[in-house]
Design a protein around this motif. Structure first.
Motif, PDB file in Angstrom:
ATOM      1  N   UNK A 123       6.980   0.807  15.337  1.00 32.59           N
ATOM      2  CA  UNK A 123       5.846   1.663  15.032  1.00 32.59           C
ATOM      3  C   UNK A 123       6.194   2.872  14.190  1.00 32.59           C
ATOM      4  N   UNK A 124       7.356   3.487  14.444  1.00 30.35           N
ATOM      5  CA  UNK A 124       7.759   4.645  13.645  1.00 30.35           C
ATOM      6  C   UNK A 124       7.992   4.252  12.183  1.00 30.35           C
ATOM      7  N   UNK A 125       8.625   3.098  11.976  1.00 31.03           N
ATOM      8  CA  UNK A 125       8.810   2.614  10.605  1.00 31.03           C
ATOM      9  C   UNK A 125       7.455   2.316   9.972  1.00 31.03           C
ATOM     10  N   UNK A 126       6.582   1.670  10.719  1.00 30.96           N
ATOM     11  CA  UNK A 126       5.260   1.328  10.192  1.00 30.96           C
ATOM     12  C   UNK A 126       4.528   2.572   9.695  1.00 30.96           C
ATOM     13  N   UNK A 127       4.629   3.662  10.440  1.00 31.37           N
ATOM     14  CA  UNK A 127       3.979   4.908  10.021  1.00 31.37           C
ATOM     15  C   UNK A 127       4.589   5.446   8.726  1.00 31.37           C
ATOM     16  N   UNK A 128       5.915   5.436   8.631  1.00 29.15           N
ATOM     17  CA  UNK A 128       6.580   5.895   7.401  1.00 29.15           C
ATOM     18  C   UNK A 128       6.179   5.034   6.210  1.00 29.15           C
ATOM     19  N   UNK A 129       6.200   3.736   6.404  1.00 24.69           N
ATOM     20  CA  UNK A 129       5.847   2.799   5.339  1.00 24.69           C
ATOM     21  C   UNK A 129       4.409   3.001   4.893  1.00 24.69           C
ATOM     22  N   UNK A 130       3.511   3.034   5.847  1.00 29.02           N
ATOM     23  CA  UNK A 130       2.087   3.174   5.530  1.00 29.02           C
ATOM     24  C   UNK A 130       1.805   4.494   4.826  1.00 29.02           C
ATOM     25  N   UNK A 131       2.324   5.567   5.347  1.00 30.56           N
ATOM     26  CA  UNK A 131       2.095   6.895   4.763  1.00 30.56           C
ATOM     27  C   UNK A 131       2.706   6.977   3.354  1.00 30.56           C
ATOM     28  N   UNK A 132       3.947   6.505   3.211  1.00 35.29           N
ATOM     29  CA  UNK A 132       4.619   6.583   1.915  1.00 35.29           C
ATOM     30  C   UNK A 132       3.966   5.728   0.847  1.00 35.29           C
ATOM     31  N   UNK A 133       3.600   4.510   1.206  1.00 39.16           N
ATOM     32  CA  UNK A 133       3.019   3.621   0.198  1.00 39.16           C
ATOM     33  C   UNK A 133       1.566   3.960  -0.100  1.00 39.16           C
ATOM     34  N   UNK A 134       0.837   4.465   0.876  1.00 39.18           N
ATOM     35  CA  UNK A 134      -0.532   4.904   0.591  1.00 39.18           C
ATOM     36  C   UNK A 134      -0.490   6.070  -0.415  1.00 39.18           C
ATOM     37  N   UNK A 135       0.381   7.048  -0.204  1.00 40.20           N
ATOM     38  CA  UNK A 135       0.500   8.172  -1.143  1.00 40.20           C
ATOM     39  C   UNK A 135       0.917   7.666  -2.531  1.00 40.20           C
ATOM     40  N   UNK A 136       1.847   6.722  -2.562  1.00 39.06           N
ATOM     41  CA  UNK A 136       2.291   6.135  -3.826  1.00 39.06           C
ATOM     42  C   UNK A 136       1.115   5.487  -4.555  1.00 39.06           C
ATOM     43  N   UNK A 137       0.370   4.665  -3.855  1.00 34.18           N
ATOM     44  CA  UNK A 137      -0.723   3.931  -4.486  1.00 34.18           C
ATOM     45  C   UNK A 137      -1.841   4.852  -4.961  1.00 34.18           C
ATOM     46  N   UNK A 138      -2.159   5.863  -4.185  1.00 35.38           N
ATOM     47  CA  UNK A 138      -3.191   6.821  -4.595  1.00 35.38           C
ATOM     48  C   UNK A 138      -2.762   7.543  -5.873  1.00 35.38           C
ATOM     49  N   UNK A 139      -1.508   7.973  -5.925  1.00 28.98           N
ATOM     50  CA  UNK A 139      -1.012   8.674  -7.113  1.00 28.98           C
ATOM     51  C   UNK A 139      -0.929   7.727  -8.315  1.00 28.98           C
ATOM     52  N   UNK A 140      -0.505   6.506  -8.080  1.00 29.65           N
ATOM     53  CA  UNK A 140      -0.444   5.519  -9.165  1.00 29.65           C
ATOM     54  C   UNK A 140      -1.824   5.318  -9.778  1.00 29.65           C
ATOM     55  N   UNK A 141      -2.844   5.213  -8.936  1.00 28.48           N
ATOM     56  CA  UNK A 141      -4.209   5.055  -9.465  1.00 28.48           C
ATOM     57  C   UNK A 141      -4.569   6.240 -10.358  1.00 28.48           C
ATOM     58  N   UNK A 142      -4.264   7.451  -9.905  1.00 22.80           N
ATOM     59  CA  UNK A 142      -4.598   8.641 -10.688  1.00 22.80           C
ATOM     60  C   UNK A 142      -3.831   8.660 -12.015  1.00 22.80           C
ATOM     61  N   UNK A 143      -2.544   8.332 -11.969  1.00 20.37           N
ATOM     62  CA  UNK A 143      -1.745   8.303 -13.198  1.00 20.37           C
ATOM     63  C   UNK A 143      -2.248   7.241 -14.173  1.00 20.37           C
ATOM     64  N   UNK A 144      -2.630   6.094 -13.643  1.00 22.48           N
ATOM     65  CA  UNK A 144      -3.140   5.023 -14.504  1.00 22.48           C
ATOM     66  C   UNK A 144      -4.479   5.401 -15.126  1.00 22.48           C
ATOM     67  N   UNK A 145      -5.314   6.090 -14.375  1.00 22.17           N
ATOM     68  CA  UNK A 145      -6.581   6.571 -14.936  1.00 22.17           C
ATOM     69  C   UNK A 145      -6.301   7.517 -16.091  1.00 22.17           C
ATOM     70  N   UNK A 146      -5.346   8.408 -15.910  1.00 22.02           N
ATOM     71  CA  UNK A 146      -4.980   9.347 -16.969  1.00 22.02           C
ATOM     72  C   UNK A 146      -4.453   8.607 -18.198  1.00 22.02           C
ATOM     73  N   UNK A 147      -3.609   7.618 -17.985  1.00 26.46           N
ATOM     74  CA  UNK A 147      -3.073   6.843 -19.109  1.00 26.46           C
ATOM     75  C   UNK A 147      -4.198   6.135 -19.849  1.00 26.46           C
ATOM     76  N   UNK A 148      -5.118   5.552 -19.112  1.00 25.96           N
ATOM     77  CA  UNK A 148      -6.216   4.824 -19.766  1.00 25.96           C
ATOM     78  C   UNK A 148      -7.089   5.749 -20.616  1.00 25.96           C
ATOM     79  N   UNK A 149      -7.240   7.007 -20.172  1.00 27.29           N
ATOM     80  CA  UNK A 149      -8.112   7.921 -20.912  1.00 27.29           C
ATOM     81  C   UNK A 149      -7.378   8.711 -21.991  1.00 27.29           C
ATOM     82  N   UNK A 150      -6.061   8.920 -21.847  1.00 26.90           N
ATOM     83  CA  UNK A 150      -5.338   9.769 -22.800  1.00 26.90           C
ATOM     84  C   UNK A 150      -4.266   9.050 -23.610  1.00 26.90           C
ATOM     85  N   UNK A 151      -3.894   7.857 -23.198  1.00 26.90           N
ATOM     86  CA  UNK A 151      -2.877   7.114 -23.935  1.00 26.90           C
ATOM     87  C   UNK A 151      -3.440   6.536 -25.216  1.00 26.90           C
TER      88      UNK A 151
END
Length: 178
Positions: A123-151
């Motif tokens: 369970x402790x690993x699951x929390x680290x994994x979930x929290x870390x990858x959710x933050x990664x994916x949210x930021x990736x979406x934002x970065x990709x939106x920026x690339x699509x509009x400014x690249x």
């Protein structure tokens, strides 16, 4: 929380402030790649590499089989993305100088998180994994939106759209698996 405008500003600031190592007017760089394109590529590669380190730990450490399965699939997607990003970097004419090596950018899985994940299971690993990858994916979406509009590179913008869609789907699946 980064907004679409602030993410675009972040990418532009990284390029202008010299966080990337390419010269602003590199005559060898194909004209279709602008500073936003190359900054996006150079940031996405280490972000995906760090996320991949975390997904690689899941099969032996996750407490929930559904989460381990999701992480394995996510790791395969990350590896595919990395191949495409490295191909774009090569096409851009910018050398792989790793300007973000050692940085802990928003949404980037930290080396501290990787270390803690290596030392835990269930369970402790699951929390680290979930929290870390959710933050990664949210930021990736934002970065990709920026690339699509400014690249300016159609190939980079297309890849950003593909990755953004994948990240949205993975966030939904993570909510079900986590």
């Amino acid at each position: 929380v980064l907004t679409r405008r602030s993410v675009g500003g972040l990418l532009l600031a990284l390029a202008v402030a010299g966080c990337t190592t390419q010269p602003a007017a590199d005559p060898t760089r194909p004209a279709s790649f602008n500073d936003t394109d190359t900054a996006w590529i150079q940031l996405m590669i280490p972000m995906d590499e760090r996320a991949r380190l975390l997904t690689d730990l899941a099969p032996a450490r996750a407490g929930r089989p559904a989460l381990a399965d999701w992480a394995a699939e996510s790791g395969r997607r990350l590896e595919d993305e990395l191949g495409k990003l490295r191909e774009l970097l090569k096409l851009s004419g910018i050398p792989d100088t790793r300007p973000h090596e050692g940085h802990n950018m928003p949404g980037m899985v930290t080396l501290d998180t990787i270390g803690r994940a290596k030392a835990t299971r269930g369970g402790d690993f699951d929390q680290l994994l979930t929290r870390g990858l959710r933050a990664h994916l949210v930021q990736v979406r934002a970065l990709c939106t920026s690339e699509r509009t400014s690249g300016s590179s159609p190939r980079a913008r297309d890849l950003a759209a593909e990755i953004e869609k994948s990240a949205a789907e993975q966030i939904t699946r993570l909510a079900g698996a986590g």
